[in-house]
Design a protein around this motif. Structure first.
Motif, short mmCIF file in Angstrom:
data_model
loop_
_atom_site.label_atom_id
_atom_site.label_comp_id
_atom_site.label_asym_id
_atom_site.label_seq_id
_atom_site.Cartn_x
_atom_site.Cartn_y
_atom_site.Cartn_z
N THR A 70 0.84 -1.20 0.00
CA THR A 70 0.00 0.00 0.00
C THR A 70 0.88 1.25 0.00
O THR A 70 2.06 1.19 0.32
N SER A 71 0.32 2.38 -0.37
CA SER A 71 1.07 3.63 -0.42
C SER A 71 1.30 4.21 0.97
O SER A 71 0.62 3.85 1.93
N ARG A 75 0.74 9.94 0.02
CA ARG A 75 -0.20 9.70 -1.08
C ARG A 75 -1.64 9.67 -0.57
O ARG A 75 -1.94 9.00 0.41
N GLY A 169 -3.24 1.18 -4.85
CA GLY A 169 -2.75 2.54 -5.00
C GLY A 169 -3.73 3.38 -5.79
O GLY A 169 -4.88 3.00 -5.98
N SER A 185 4.33 0.76 -7.25
CA SER A 185 4.30 0.21 -5.90
C SER A 185 5.52 -0.68 -5.65
O SER A 185 5.92 -0.89 -4.51
N ASN A 238 -6.23 -0.29 -8.31
CA ASN A 238 -5.87 1.12 -8.42
C ASN A 238 -7.13 1.95 -8.60
O ASN A 238 -8.03 1.57 -9.36
#
Length: 425
Positions: A70-71, A75, A169, A185, A238
């Motif tokens: 995961t971001s 973000r 993301g 990612s 996404n």
């Protein structure tokens, strides 16, 4: 008089521009995109219809060790919505699976517990196994191969050793990778320090193909695709978000196919025609992307693309976290000029790339041609001045400064969210 809302931290500030001065307002259509579906429904529909691969509930069967990338805190991925749904789908197909949430920090600092709670929600942080990737910790990474560029590919060991690797993301225009999301990612998300440095070398950053909205012949993107394949990134979710950080679209499935489909959607909404002006106002889209100067360079590239040769660029960005990179800051503080910074960087071979060099290179490129004024009341002005830029506490103050140099009749273009648009000349 045009009244324009510009994101700043967690709020908006207002720009009032006389009609006779206003050259144009450049905004992504994503900001006003309307859908009759709620955010959860959009995500669930994408997961039910994955592109070029089986549904997630099928992929997870028989897999013991699943890693979900995961971001990080920089973000605005709406993980409070996406992560619970992904965990639900994984456990629906494999209740016994061991799941690790791996935060793709790339070259950034670790995400704090408070930031995790803000991003994922307290329940996820309390119940799930969450680990920050650290590109500098040698014991965390393992060599996987050689990138097309010739650099070594080092990736997080947890991801490489996973039975199934999943990424989540969001997709938006990116100032040198073309678009965010998908393969990012992996690289830079969970790559080792030397791998990120090689991928972000001066030669690649200088390429005419390493620009916002460009994937074709983009050398940085090419390395990233290779890294995602080498890591065996099997499935992605996404999303695309609007100006309120709400999900308006989602893609799921094969890491390359789904990402490309999402990029097409974003390109259709985000492409705008340049409106060159004497003064260009932009922002980094507010929190979390405007926490530091480092990240704010992204929005400057949108302003750069809609500027005249000697335009003044005004950046509205809180930068409450300061410069965002010590090497980035010191590069400019210790230089006489932006040109000196650029000359030194262009002499640096791939294997000698230093941390944050890419951000320095792009900022230097902009400063060579443009004066930049930062609007913030949350950052030490001296930091901004040390980096060869000017500071203003308010947007009105910045406009007054710019008009003193460009005249009261100066034309003005406003890009309310510079990271959300693809400015085409």
């Amino acid at each position: 008089m045009a009244t324009i809302s510009i994101p700043y931290s967690r709020k908006f500030i207002t720009a009032e521009i006389p009609d006779e001065n206003l050259e144009g307002i450049l905004e992504s259509e994503a900001h006003d995109f309307k859908t009759n579906k709620d955010q959860e429904s959009i995500v669930r529909e994408a997961l039910k219809n994955p592109m070029d691969c089986p549904p997630l509930t099928e992929l997870v069967k028989g897999k013991k060790n699943i890693v979900l990338i995961t971001s990080d805190h920089t973000r605005p991925v709406p993980s409070k919505i996406t992560i619970p749904i992904l965990l639900e789908e994984i456990r629906k197909g494999n209740p016994e699976a061991q799941i690790t949430i791996l935060i793709a920090t790339g070259f950034h600092r670790p995400t704090t517990k408070e930031e995790m709670i803000d991003k994922f929600g307290e329940e996820i942080v309390k119940k799930e196994k969450i680990i920050n990737h650290d590109c500098r910790q040698k014991e965390q990474i393992v060599k996987v191969g050689i990138l097309p560029s010739g650099g070594e590919l080092w990736l997080n060991k947890l991801a490489v050793e996973a039975d199934l690797l999943i990424g989540e993301g969001f997709i938006e225009p990116h100032f040198f990778a073309g678009f965010s999301g998908g393969r990012k990612s992996i690289l830079p998300g969970i790559a080792g320090e030397n791998t990120v440095l090689a991928n972000h070398c001066s030669k690649f950053i200088a390429s005419e193909h390493s620009r916002t909205g460009v994937l074709k012949d983009n050398p940085i993107h090419k390395d990233m695709l290779f890294a995602a394949q080498a890591a065996k990134l099997s499935f992605i979710l996404n999303v695309v978000i609007d100006s309120q950080k709400k999900i308006i679209y989602a893609v799921a499935g094969d890491s390359r196919t789904a990402h490309e489909e999402g990029c097409k959607f974003v390109e259709n909404l985000a492409s705008v025609k340049a409106k060159p002006a004497d003064i260009v106002i932009t922002s980094n889209g507010g929190y979390p992307l405007d926490q530091n100067i480092y990240q704010s360079v992204k929005s400057m590239t949108a302003a750069e693309a809609s500027s005249k040769e000697d335009s003044i660029i005004i950046v509205v960005s809180a930068c409450n976290d300061g410069h965002g990179g010590e090497g980035f800051y010191q590069t400019f503080k210790n230089a006489f000029s932006a040109q000196q910074v650029m000359d030194q960087i262009m002499k640096t071979p791939m294997e000698e790339t230093i941390p944050d060099q890419w951000e320095s290179q792009i900022l230097a490129r902009i400063l060579i041609h443009h004066e930049v004024i930062f609007v913030t009341d949350q950052c030490d002005p001296q930091i901004i001045k040390d980096m060869h830029m000017n500071h203003a506490n308010t947007l009105q103050e910045a406009l007054s400064m710019a008009k003193k140099k460009k005249g009261e009749n100066a034309t003005i273009t406003v890009i309310p969210d510079g990271v959300s648009v693809i400015v085409q000349k």
